[in-house]
Write a protein that holds these residues in place. Structure first.
Motif, PDB file in Angstrom:
ATOM      1  N   PHE A 368       0.805  -1.215   0.000  1.00  0.00           N
ATOM      2  CA  PHE A 368       0.000   0.000   0.000  1.00  0.00           C
ATOM      3  C   PHE A 368       0.844   1.273   0.000  1.00  0.00           C
ATOM      4  N   GLY A 369       2.146   1.142  -0.084  1.00  0.00           N
ATOM      5  CA  GLY A 369       2.991   2.323  -0.177  1.00  0.00           C
ATOM      6  C   GLY A 369       3.602   2.744   1.149  1.00  0.00           C
ATOM      7  N   ASP A 370       4.166   3.951   1.178  1.00  0.00           N
ATOM      8  CA  ASP A 370       4.771   4.466   2.403  1.00  0.00           C
ATOM      9  C   ASP A 370       4.545   5.975   2.470  1.00  0.00           C
ATOM     10  N   GLU A 371       4.891   6.549   3.635  1.00  0.00           N
ATOM     11  CA  GLU A 371       4.643   7.970   3.851  1.00  0.00           C
ATOM     12  C   GLU A 371       5.690   8.549   4.779  1.00  0.00           C
ATOM     13  N   ILE A 372       6.092   9.790   4.501  1.00  0.00           N
ATOM     14  CA  ILE A 372       6.971  10.565   5.369  1.00  0.00           C
ATOM     15  C   ILE A 372       6.219  11.813   5.823  1.00  0.00           C
ATOM     16  N   ASP A 373       6.218  12.068   7.132  1.00  0.00           N
ATOM     17  CA  ASP A 373       5.546  13.230   7.709  1.00  0.00           C
ATOM     18  C   ASP A 373       6.551  14.049   8.517  1.00  0.00           C
ATOM     19  N   PHE A 374       6.332  15.365   8.516  1.00  0.00           N
ATOM     20  CA  PHE A 374       7.194  16.244   9.308  1.00  0.00           C
ATOM     21  C   PHE A 374       6.358  17.389   9.856  1.00  0.00           C
ATOM     22  N   SER A 375       6.599  17.749  11.119  1.00  0.00           N
ATOM     23  CA  SER A 375       5.903  18.888  11.714  1.00  0.00           C
ATOM     24  C   SER A 375       6.867  19.685  12.577  1.00  0.00           C
ATOM     25  N   LEU A 376       6.585  20.990  12.679  1.00  0.00           N
ATOM     26  CA  LEU A 376       7.361  21.889  13.526  1.00  0.00           C
ATOM     27  C   LEU A 376       6.390  22.870  14.165  1.00  0.00           C
ATOM     28  N   SER A 377       6.437  22.980  15.488  1.00  0.00           N
ATOM     29  CA  SER A 377       5.524  23.885  16.182  1.00  0.00           C
ATOM     30  C   SER A 377       6.266  24.616  17.300  1.00  0.00           C
ATOM     31  N   LYS A 378       5.803  25.846  17.578  1.00  0.00           N
ATOM     32  CA  LYS A 378       6.410  26.645  18.637  1.00  0.00           C
ATOM     33  C   LYS A 378       5.350  27.590  19.195  1.00  0.00           C
ATOM     34  N   LYS A 379       5.329  27.707  20.513  1.00  0.00           N
ATOM     35  CA  LYS A 379       4.414  28.624  21.180  1.00  0.00           C
ATOM     36  C   LYS A 379       5.109  29.946  21.440  1.00  0.00           C
ATOM     37  N   ILE A 380       4.477  31.023  20.995  1.00  0.00           N
ATOM     38  CA  ILE A 380       4.990  32.372  21.224  1.00  0.00           C
ATOM     39  C   ILE A 380       3.889  33.161  21.911  1.00  0.00           C
ATOM     40  N   GLY A 381       4.029  33.381  23.200  1.00  0.00           N
ATOM     41  CA  GLY A 381       2.963  34.022  23.953  1.00  0.00           C
ATOM     42  C   GLY A 381       1.726  33.145  23.974  1.00  0.00           C
ATOM     43  N   ALA A 382       0.607  33.711  23.548  1.00  0.00           N
ATOM     44  CA  ALA A 382      -0.644  32.959  23.529  1.00  0.00           C
ATOM     45  C   ALA A 382      -0.884  32.248  22.209  1.00  0.00           C
ATOM     46  N   VAL A 383       0.067  32.349  21.269  1.00  0.00           N
ATOM     47  CA  VAL A 383      -0.115  31.799  19.926  1.00  0.00           C
ATOM     48  C   VAL A 383       0.777  30.591  19.727  1.00  0.00           C
ATOM     49  N   VAL A 384       0.205  29.520  19.158  1.00  0.00           N
ATOM     50  CA  VAL A 384       0.971  28.339  18.771  1.00  0.00           C
ATOM     51  C   VAL A 384       1.044  28.315  17.251  1.00  0.00           C
TER      52      VAL A 384
END
Length: 415
Positions: A368-384
């Motif tokens: 059925f194939g393969d998958e690569i995922d990437f995420s980057l997150s950072k909280k700055i004050g009240a905002v993510v």
């Protein structure tokens, strides 16, 4: 069995309510005002989707820039009673709807389905939650529209990634009277799905379902969970493959402070007369945390009944499992095996995650194939701030899953 369970719940709750002493230190109005909380949340997201069309040189594309505005209210408490409400509005910021919100033929862009991809974020305003609660030291009962999340949301979840959240109409009861034990029961009358109330086919899932989940944390080595999810769908259009009983057990183990592991097994069988099926679910996962790094290696299998039916989890938060490209929201009839590896790291207050999935069938030998995922997150004050990327590559061409790329840019802030 389901009717007897409901009768026992009603009797238990009635006994509980009658046994509570009458405490009236404040008037009803004072209690509702004092301790009440109002929260406001905005979530703006840009999503872009590109899919290959099998047998064609063209691509299926779409992008959406949406904002979800949410206001939540939680009252104070009067003699154990409280009230909670939540309203959501999802708007398309460019007023240019060039994406489909579902695969149903009622979608306005259904005729363009070979060139326009699905982004399941319909616009509109809805009541996300509205329930009355009753709370004692060891019990809580909620009646009305509410959010349900059990364990890791693999079977019962809120699909929180989508702009229009999945919530449930019914009654839930949580009990902690027995030491180390947490028991949850819910009767679900309707599921308010992410496709929105304006979708007459997929917007709601009418049912008479019973959810039971019990956990025990008295072991030094981990947490033991047992569950029974008895789904009875009333909608004939959606019933095929969704009505069924699932019984399972989950163990969340710990070895020291750095090493975690999860083991889970479930059995699913048809509860109606229209279709007979039987399928298994299995999970084995290890997690190792050291300093700012986290490593996860796992194997998950949604089994098959001789290639005719794949183990289904219709109420799950599916985006959190089997890759963010969402290629396997419905389990293939041949079943699905997912071998995955995650690497997480925290750098300068930002969280990065790299994930790889290899997909194969449970029955036969379908790649059925393969998958690569990437995420980057950072909280700055009240905002993510969050950025995500999903890249799925097809396996065997006869599996009918095409190459797909998705990416997201999102800002989420609370007041």
């Amino acid at each position: 069995m389901k009717k007897n369970t409901l009768h026992l719940l009603v009797a238990a709750v009635s006994s509980l309510v009658c046994s509570v002493p009458n405490v009236s230190a404040k008037t009803f109005t004072e209690s509702m005002q004092q301790g009440s909380v109002v929260k406001i949340n905005f979530r703006t997201r840009f999503e872009d989707v590109t899919e290959d069309v099998l047998g064609s040189d063209s691509d299926r594309e779409a992008n959406a820039w949406t904002t979800r505005s949410r206001i939540s209210y939680q009252s104070g408490v009067w003699n154990g009673f409280g009230f909670s409400a939540e309203m959501d509005n999802v708007s398309e910021m460019t007023n240019d709807h060039d994406y489909r919100t579902s695969a149903a033929n009622v979608d306005p862009l259904w005729a363009d389905r070979n060139t326009v991809a699905v982004i399941a974020d319909p616009t509109g305003t809805e009541v996300n939650q509205a329930f009355v609660s009753y709370t004692t030291f060891n019990n809580q009962v909620k009646y009305g529209r509410q959010r349900l999340l059990l364990d890791n949301s693999r079977f019962i979840g809120n699909v929180g990634w989508r702009q229009n959240e999945q919530t449930y109409d019914g009654i839930s009861w949580t009990n902690k009277s027995i030491r180390y034990t947490n028991f949850t029961y819910a009767y679900i009358k309707n599921v308010n799905r992410v496709f929105g109330e304006d979708n007459p086919v997929l917007g709601d899932l009418h049912m008479d379902s019973h959810v039971l989940n019990a956990s025990y944390t008295g072991f030094d080595a981990g947490k033991l969970i047992g569950y029974a999810y008895l789904l009875d769908v009333n909608d004939p259009v959606s019933q095929l493959g969704l009505t069924g009983d699932t019984f399972g057990v989950r163990w969340q183990g710990t070895v020291g402070e750095s090493f975690l592991y999860n083991l889970e097994y479930a059995k699913q069988q048809d509860a109606g007369a229209a279709q007979q099926y039987d399928a298994d679910y299995g999970l084995a996962e290890v997690v190792y945390n050291i300093n700012r790094y986290s490593f996860t290696l796992g194997y998950e299998e949604l089994g098959s009944d001789d290639g005719a039916y794949g183990f289904a989890t219709p109420l799950a938060t599916l985006h959190a499992f089997q890759g963010w490209a969402d290629k396997f929201l419905a389990t293939p009839a041949a079943g699905l095996q997912d071998i995955y590896f995650n690497l997480g790291v925290t750098i300068g207050g930002a969280q990065a995650l790299l994930s790889y999935h290899k997909f194969d069938s449970s029955e036969g030998s379908i790649d059925f194939g393969d998958e690569i995922d990437f995420s980057l997150s950072k909280k700055i004050g009240a905002v993510v701030l969050t950025g995500k990327l999903a890249q799925y590559s097809m396996g065997d061409s006869n599996a009918n899953y095409s190459d797909t790329t998705k990416y997201w840019l999102m800002a989420d802030w609370n007041f």
